[in-house]
Scaffold this motif. Structure first.
Motif, PDB file in Angstrom:
ATOM      1  N   SER A  45      42.667   6.954  54.971  1.00 43.92           N
ATOM      2  CA  SER A  45      43.200   6.491  53.685  1.00 43.92           C
ATOM      3  C   SER A  45      42.706   7.338  52.520  1.00 43.92           C
ATOM      4  O   SER A  45      42.880   6.976  51.364  1.00 43.92           O
ATOM      5  N   ASN A  46      42.093   8.479  52.823  1.00 42.45           N
ATOM      6  CA  ASN A  46      41.559   9.361  51.795  1.00 42.45           C
ATOM      7  C   ASN A  46      42.684  10.195  51.195  1.00 42.45           C
ATOM      8  O   ASN A  46      43.341  10.968  51.895  1.00 42.45           O
ATOM      9  N   ARG A  48      42.491  12.711  49.239  1.00 42.58           N
ATOM     10  CA  ARG A  48      42.196  14.141  49.312  1.00 42.58           C
ATOM     11  C   ARG A  48      42.655  14.726  50.642  1.00 42.58           C
ATOM     12  O   ARG A  48      42.985  15.909  50.733  1.00 42.58           O
ATOM     13  N   HIS A  49      42.680  13.907  51.652  1.00 42.47           N
ATOM     14  CA  HIS A  49      43.214  14.352  52.941  1.00 42.47           C
ATOM     15  C   HIS A  49      44.721  14.580  52.822  1.00 42.47           C
ATOM     16  O   HIS A  49      45.262  15.527  53.400  1.00 42.47           O
ATOM     17  N   ASN A  54      41.322  17.556  53.336  1.00 46.41           N
ATOM     18  CA  ASN A  54      39.859  17.508  53.338  1.00 46.41           C
ATOM     19  C   ASN A  54      39.220  18.896  53.398  1.00 46.41           C
ATOM     20  O   ASN A  54      38.124  19.079  53.913  1.00 46.41           O
ATOM     21  N   SER A 383      41.640   4.024  44.261  1.00 47.08           N
ATOM     22  CA  SER A 383      41.057   4.736  45.405  1.00 47.08           C
ATOM     23  C   SER A 383      41.621   4.158  46.692  1.00 47.08           C
ATOM     24  O   SER A 383      42.371   3.177  46.688  1.00 47.08           O
ATOM     25  N   GLY A 384      41.267   4.796  47.793  1.00 47.42           N
ATOM     26  CA  GLY A 384      41.623   4.280  49.110  1.00 47.42           C
ATOM     27  C   GLY A 384      43.114   4.228  49.369  1.00 47.42           C
ATOM     28  O   GLY A 384      43.884   5.092  48.927  1.00 47.42           O
TER      29      GLY A 384
END
Length: 621
Positions: A45-46, A48-49, A54, A383-384
């Motif tokens: 759930s990032n 940035r990924h 990442n 976030s998330g």
């Protein structure tokens, strides 16, 4: 040359079943890659990924993606049409891509990579504050949508020319597939689909060039035919900025434009920063350069071959196609039509260029909206999975917007798409590029100077580009074409031919049928002096905006109080002049730091604090 070709007989070949099947496979595979990565990363759930992988991507797919992003359908269709109409001076762009690659790898990338942020526009927040960042982020989104509209419209127009299918239906289908796989898989899907699409682009171009050379009697024969008709020109060194294509305008002007694309454009910087180290990111940039050279060289060579193929019967002039941007797909059917499946593969290569550019743009705009607006103004704690959901929702929304822009573009009367798209893109790219250079290279630039410089340059470039498009002052005309080799010319309705010709007076009179006469009515009025300004080559548009921005930014900064170079965070600066003169003694060379103390840097964990501090200060003001 084989005389039994459609342009001589006036008959269009058509797509076969195998062509449609092979063409469709491209979209199926691209969608599968998106579904695969969505399933594989379903527990991550990032965000940035989703935007940066990442920072664990491999240099090979990144380098292929860097090359594919701005080698769109406009490259595959627009460059050959440009060579066909105006000659080979555009080939000097290969030198421009070298300038752009070196600048991006060693001037801009080290700064962006050290900031470790998703959006490269965070740099503007740290250097000049919120106002400049917001204005430029809006400009980036508008610019990207316009460009994506062109790269969706141009290949769809070509596909309509060779299949007869609905233009709008094609645009809807392509936009839907691209939006779907970009939304599902994020940056990983974009990189791998770009890699696949670049390979298809190369294969399609190479196949058409080789087969076209075979049909025109070989490279020597095709080159001689193009040279006889004035298409071969590589030594125009005119310093006049009104010269449409010269060595200087294409290599330097084009080089600075591509420096913007590769150096400070979010779509490219985002890919470069997806690698684990700065060295690998720079390696990926240099690995992408050979691909740029090969694809651009093949596209220029295709223009030469295409002219040799149609040298005695211009398809646009006789009405077989409506616009120069449809010449390449027509040639595909004429040259590859007897080989079932090959036309489908080439059209897949054309759409590969569009898909790669569109997916990159969608992912980049999603990152900009999430990072530069939502997380700084209304959803600071975002976030998330919520942030990931909104990022994907942004991709979907921009997919719809992309289609809407393409529909608007489809209503305009086309010139060669290469020049029009370049001109409109330059309205924003020059001022934005100038703002980054004023910030990274010149430590004295302050917030006020950057803002006024940006607005001034934007106004000047808009005046130049829109004035040239609206007033269309007389200038360089397309090179003459022939129709005497068309065996079916006598079957064309004569009055319609005269009408079509009267719309385009850029061709010399000897290219018209013998019994066609153009009568000039009235006197020729003297053009306003400002028309000389409008005649500036479109290749200089971005450079013009950049220079105006830098000059105004520095002037206003010195008038209102320049920044002290010793107090500027060196992590936001790039010692360009120091790097340009490695042969000078260090005692002299150190002055090229322009007073910046390169020991005065912020650690990575302080970057977000400085951005937040600037936001708070701007809000209080």
């Amino acid at each position: 040359m084989d005389e039994d070709i459609s342009i001589h007989a006036g008959v269009k070949r058509e797509f076969g079943l195998l062509d449609y099947v092979l063409f469709s496979i491209l979209f199926v595979i691209s969608t599968f890659i998106g579904v695969y990565h969505a399933y594989k990363d379903r527990k991550i759930s990032n965000v940035r990924h989703f935007h940066l992988g990442n920072r664990q991507m491999h240099p090979i797919p990144v380098s292929l993606s860097l090359a594919a992003t701005f080698l769109s359908a406009i490259t595959l269709i627009g460059i050959p049409a440009e060579i066909y109409k105006f000659g080979t001076m555009y080939a000097w762009l290969i030198c421009g891509t070298l300038i752009a690659t070196a600048g991006a790898a060693h001037v801009f990338l080290p700064v962006f990579y050290s900031l470790n942020t998703t959006s490269c526009l965070a740099y503007l927040q740290m250097r000049f504050g919120t106002v400049v960042r917001v204005i430029i982020s809006i400009m980036f989104i508008l610019q990207t949508l316009i460009y994506m509209g062109f790269i969706l419209y141009v290949p769809s127009l070509s596909f309509q020319a060779v299949t007869g299918l609905s233009l709008w239906g094609t645009m809807i289908g392509v936009s839907a597939v691209c939006t779907l796989y970009t939304m599902l898989g994020g940056i990983k899907t974009v990189l791998w689909t770009d890699s696949l699409q670049l390979i298809i682009m190369f294969a399609g171009l190479l196949t058409l060039v080789i087969t076209g050379l075979n049909r025109t009697g070989g490279l020597t024969k095709a080159w001689e035919t193009a040279s006889t008709h004035g298409r071969i020109e590589l030594a125009n060194f005119s310093p006049d900025p009104r010269t449409r294509h010269s060595v200087w305008s294409v290599s330097i002007g084009g080089g600075l434009f591509w420096s913007y694309l590769y150096g400070v454009n979010q779509a490219q910087v985002q890919r470069q920063c997806s690698l684990p180290t700065l060295t690998k990111a720079q390696t990926a940039l240099w690995l992408n350069f050979p691909a740029l050279v090969v694809i651009n060289a093949l596209a220029c060579l295709l223009g030469v071959v295409m002219f040799a193929f149609y040298s005695k019967c211009d398809p646009v002039k006789v009405g077989l196609v409506d616009k120069p941007d449809q010449l390449v797909p027509l040639m595909v059917l004429d040259v590859l039509g007897s080989y079932e499946g090959l036309p489908g593969i080439f059209m897949a290569s054309v759409f590969s260029g569009s898909l790669s550019s569109m997916s990159s743009g969608l992912n980049a705009m999603s990152a900009v909206v999430t990072e530069d607006y939502l997380k700084h103004f209304c959803c600071k704690s975002l976030s998330g999975r919520k942030e990931l959901f909104i990022s994907k929702l942004m991709v979907l929304m921009f997919g719809f917007a992309n289609f809407a822009v393409a529909v608007i573009i489809s209503q305009a009367n086309s010139v060669v798409a290469l020049q029009l798209s370049y001109s409109l893109y330059a309205i924003l790219s020059g001022p934005v590029f100038g703002c980054f250079i004023a910030g990274m290279i010149f430590p004295w630039t302050n917030k006020t100077g950057a803002l006024i410089g940006l607005i001034t340059s934007l106004g000047m470039v808009s005046w130049l580009v829109l004035g040239a498009q609206i007033n269309r002052p007389s200038g360089i005309k397309p090179l003459p074409v022939r129709t005497d080799g068309c065996r079916w010319i006598n079957s064309i309705n004569h009055s319609q031919l005269v009408y079509n010709t009267s719309l385009d007076l850029s061709f010399n009179s000897h290219t018209l049928p013998n019994n066609t006469t153009i009568v000039s009515i009235g006197t020729v009025e003297e053009e306003p002096r400002v028309y000389d300004f409008y005649r500036m080559s479109y290749m200089w548009y971005a450079s013009f905006g950049m220079i105006i921005n830098i000059i105004v930014s520095l002037f206003i900064s010195f008038v209102t109080g320049p920044l002290n170079p010793k107090k500027v965070n060196s992590k936001l600066m790039s010692p360009l002049f120091y790097k340009m003169f490695p042969f000078l003694p260090e005692s002299i060379r150190r002055y090229l730091y322009l007073g910046v103390d390169y020991s005065n840097t912020l650690s990575d964990d302080k970057i977000d604090e400085e951005i937040s501090l600037n936001v708070s200060c701007d809000n209080q003001k």
